[in-house]
Design an enzyme around this catalytic site. Structure first.
Site, mmCIF file in Angstrom:
data_model
loop_
_atom_site.group_PDB
_atom_site.id
_atom_site.type_symbol
_atom_site.label_atom_id
_atom_site.label_comp_id
_atom_site.label_asym_id
_atom_site.label_seq_id
_atom_site.Cartn_x
_atom_site.Cartn_y
_atom_site.Cartn_z
ATOM 1 N N HIS A 180 -3.143 7.263 1.973
ATOM 2 C CA HIS A 180 -3.757 5.692 1.422
ATOM 3 C C HIS A 180 -5.031 5.589 2.166
ATOM 4 O O HIS A 180 -5.140 5.812 3.501
ATOM 5 C CB HIS A 180 -2.860 4.765 1.963
ATOM 6 C CG HIS A 180 -3.114 3.302 1.825
ATOM 7 N ND1 HIS A 180 -3.738 3.037 0.579
ATOM 8 C CD2 HIS A 180 -3.185 2.573 2.530
ATOM 9 C CE1 HIS A 180 -4.124 1.708 0.878
ATOM 10 N NE2 HIS A 180 -3.866 1.408 2.067
ATOM 11 N N ASN B 87 -10.247 -0.245 0.582
ATOM 12 C CA ASN B 87 -8.734 0.005 0.332
ATOM 13 C C ASN B 87 -8.260 -0.541 -0.868
ATOM 14 O O ASN B 87 -8.255 -1.934 -1.035
ATOM 15 C CB ASN B 87 -8.160 -0.592 1.694
ATOM 16 C CG ASN B 87 -6.609 -0.908 1.611
ATOM 17 O OD1 ASN B 87 -5.978 -0.497 0.396
ATOM 18 N ND2 ASN B 87 -6.203 -0.959 2.800
ATOM 19 N N CYS C 74 0.788 -1.108 -0.013
ATOM 20 C CA CYS C 74 0.016 -0.174 -0.004
ATOM 21 C C CYS C 74 0.661 1.199 -0.118
ATOM 22 O O CYS C 74 0.456 2.399 -0.130
ATOM 23 C CB CYS C 74 -1.034 -0.056 1.308
ATOM 24 S SG CYS C 74 -2.127 -1.428 1.135
HETATM 25 N N1 COA Z 1 -17.713 -7.328 11.773
HETATM 26 C C1 COA Z 1 -18.224 -7.373 13.119
HETATM 27 N N2 COA Z 1 -17.640 -7.659 14.194
HETATM 28 C C2 COA Z 1 -16.199 -7.848 13.997
HETATM 29 C C3 COA Z 1 -15.807 -7.503 12.646
HETATM 30 C C4 COA Z 1 -16.505 -7.321 11.481
HETATM 31 N N3 COA Z 1 -16.217 -7.237 10.284
HETATM 32 N N4 COA Z 1 -14.255 -7.682 12.751
HETATM 33 C C5 COA Z 1 -13.962 -7.953 13.958
HETATM 34 N N5 COA Z 1 -15.194 -7.919 14.621
HETATM 35 C C6 COA Z 1 -15.253 -8.287 16.098
HETATM 36 C C7 COA Z 1 -14.265 -8.967 16.629
HETATM 37 O O1 COA Z 1 -14.380 -10.489 16.424
HETATM 38 C C8 COA Z 1 -13.883 -8.351 18.041
HETATM 39 O O2 COA Z 1 -15.016 -9.080 18.904
HETATM 40 P P1 COA Z 1 -14.887 -9.546 20.187
HETATM 41 O O3 COA Z 1 -14.534 -8.298 21.031
HETATM 42 O O4 COA Z 1 -16.052 -10.088 20.660
HETATM 43 O O5 COA Z 1 -13.700 -10.394 20.121
HETATM 44 C C9 COA Z 1 -14.382 -6.967 18.127
HETATM 45 O O6 COA Z 1 -15.297 -6.762 16.852
HETATM 46 C C10 COA Z 1 -13.130 -6.219 17.929
HETATM 47 O O7 COA Z 1 -11.965 -6.634 16.963
HETATM 48 P P2 COA Z 1 -11.000 -5.948 16.643
HETATM 49 O O8 COA Z 1 -10.259 -6.714 15.491
HETATM 50 O O9 COA Z 1 -10.326 -5.625 17.964
HETATM 51 O O10 COA Z 1 -11.597 -4.662 15.905
HETATM 52 P P3 COA Z 1 -10.768 -3.413 15.665
HETATM 53 O O11 COA Z 1 -11.792 -2.164 16.399
HETATM 54 O O12 COA Z 1 -9.447 -3.290 15.591
HETATM 55 O O13 COA Z 1 -11.379 -3.206 14.081
HETATM 56 C C11 COA Z 1 -10.206 -3.265 11.809
HETATM 57 C C12 COA Z 1 -11.012 -4.025 13.274
HETATM 58 C C13 COA Z 1 -9.582 -4.183 10.898
HETATM 59 C C14 COA Z 1 -11.450 -2.488 11.194
HETATM 60 C C15 COA Z 1 -9.224 -2.372 12.355
HETATM 61 O O14 COA Z 1 -8.185 -3.092 13.170
HETATM 62 C C16 COA Z 1 -8.496 -1.591 11.198
HETATM 63 O O15 COA Z 1 -8.996 -1.009 10.550
HETATM 64 N N6 COA Z 1 -7.112 -1.880 11.154
HETATM 65 C C17 COA Z 1 -6.263 -1.188 10.295
HETATM 66 C C18 COA Z 1 -6.218 -2.322 9.077
HETATM 67 C C19 COA Z 1 -5.736 -1.446 7.622
HETATM 68 O O16 COA Z 1 -6.197 -0.436 7.368
HETATM 69 N N7 COA Z 1 -4.975 -2.427 7.237
HETATM 70 C C20 COA Z 1 -4.480 -2.066 5.871
HETATM 71 C C21 COA Z 1 -3.394 -1.248 5.945
HETATM 72 S S1 COA Z 1 -2.587 -0.877 4.382
#
Ligand code: COA
Length: 333
Positions: free
Chosen positions: A258, A288, A117
């Site tokens: 990005h 993304n 990315c």
């Molecule tokens: N829908 C519903 N619930 C979801 C889910 C989804 N799509 N994805 C995760 N969850 C749940 C998890 O299972 C977790 O549940 P729990 O508390 O019962 O275990 C809860 O939501 C929190 O999960 P978590 O992984 O901690 O979520 P988060 O707040 O970190 O959000 C992302 C997840 C992926 C949206 C976030 O981490 C993110 O955007 N990170 C950056 C990723 C990125 O941009 N990558 C590319 C870079 S180039």
């Protein structure tokens, strides 16, 4: 002693291409346990464009490239170099050669480069070196990815995020320099946070000679780690690029990050005191799109008349590697 005069770099044209088919968050919720509300509130994404099985990366890249070449007002035969930033080439040996021939840019040398990315910003800095040193005058830089082919569509932590697309710019040599500064970084110690890895199965050829054959495995990601990394490192690298560019952050007209996650965009802008009106965001529509996202956002904003010639743009990419980087440039000639 005679000192060699470095040549200026201008970004004179942009283009983009997106597959026509959209999958909205309701559609994603038919695949994994999630909801439009969850995805939109955590990421800002509402829908993403997905390439059908017959669409090649080359097709998307060529369409984006044609837009950029037309806007720059040059002919494909004027191109000296084509750089394709991608992690999802149609061919692991590289797709830039096919782009060269489909554009009719037969004078141009063409190669692929991969920085996930961060690919577009790394590509901008790479292409600029060839221009500054007087080696090439007209360069086409394309960022293009079809990550939908490598997403695990049963993993709700990743499949909600990605979309497909291509964006391109033409970069040209000119006397006044419009690429004001850049800074690139890599931290391989965090490599395991985001991968699209080859997995080898041992295959014995003859006694004492075993090789590995296999395939690439779907994307794996530690979302929290990547989030933390982006929010910490992107403001820092933008400040470094602004320092090299001899400008204050307040002088930036447009911030094009990005397009990974609206919360990352908001947090970076807030840390740098950049008002929301200067932050370009289209991730609600496209998700993304990896190496393509900055170029697509740039192209849309230019075509909408939002970005005007002479405007100062700060662009920053970040992602797998982990890698991140920022470039500050004035739009147009
Ligand atoms: N829908 C519903 N619930 C979801 C889910 C989804 N799509 N994805 C995760 N969850 C749940 C998890 O299972 C977790 O549940 P729990 O508390 O019962 O275990 C809860 O939501 C929190 O999960 P978590 O992984 O901690 O979520 P988060 O707040 O970190 O959000 C992302 C997840 C992926 C949206 C976030 O981490 C993110 O955007 N990170 C950056 C990723 C990125 O941009 N990558 C590319 C870079 S180039």
């Amino acid at each position: 002693m005679h000192q060699q005069q470095l040549i200026g770099v201008a970004i004179t044209g942009s283009g983009s291409a997106l597959p026509p088919v959209a999958l909205d968050n309701h559609g994603v919720s038919q695949l994994v346990e999630t909801s439009d509300e969850w995805i939109a509130s955590r990421t800002g994404i509402r829908q993403r464009r997905l390439a059908d099985p017959t669409t090649s990366l080359v097709e998307l890249a060529v369409e984006a490239a044609k837009g950029a070449i037309a806007m720059a007002g040059i002919a494909p035969t004027d191109l000296d170099l084509i750089v394709l930033a991608t992690s999802t080439a149609d061919d692991l040996f590289g797709s830039a050669g096919k782009i060269q021939v489909e554009l009719g840019a037969l004078q141009a040398v063409a190669f692929d480069m991969t920085a996930a990315c961060s690919g577009f910003v790394f590509g901008l800095a790479t292409a600029a070196q060839f221009i500054r040193t007087g080696v090439y005058r007209n360069v086409l830089l394309i960022g293009a990815d079809i990550l939908s082919r490598w997403v695990n569509w049963t993993d709700r932590g990743t499949c909600i995020l990605f979309g497909d697309g291509a964006g391109a710019v033409v970069m040209q040599a000119q006397s006044s320099d419009r690429l004001l500064g850049f800074e690139l970084r890599t931290d391989g110690t965090q490599n395991s946070s985001l991968n699209l890895k080859f997995q080898a199965e041992p295959k014995k050829l003859v006694e004492g000679v075993t090789i590995g054959q296999g395939g690439y495995q779907p994307i794996t990601m530690n979302g929290k780690e990547v989030y933390r990394f982006a929010v910490n490192k992107v403001p820092e690298v933008l400040e470094k690029a602004a320092f090299h560019a001899h400008i204050n952050i307040a002088e930036i007209d447009w911030l094009i990050l990005h397009q990974a996650n609206q919360r990352i965009l908001d947090a970076v802008a807030e840390r740098l005191n950049i008002p929301p009106a200067k932050v370009i965001s289209n991730l609600a529509n496209y998700g993304n799109t990896s190496a393509a996202s900055i170029a697509i956002a740039l192209d849309e904003s230019v075509r909408q008349g939002k970005i005007q010639p002479g405007d100062i743009i700060a662009a920053a990419g970040f992602g797998a590697g982990l890698s991140w980087g920022a470039a500050i440039f004035k739009w147009g000639k």
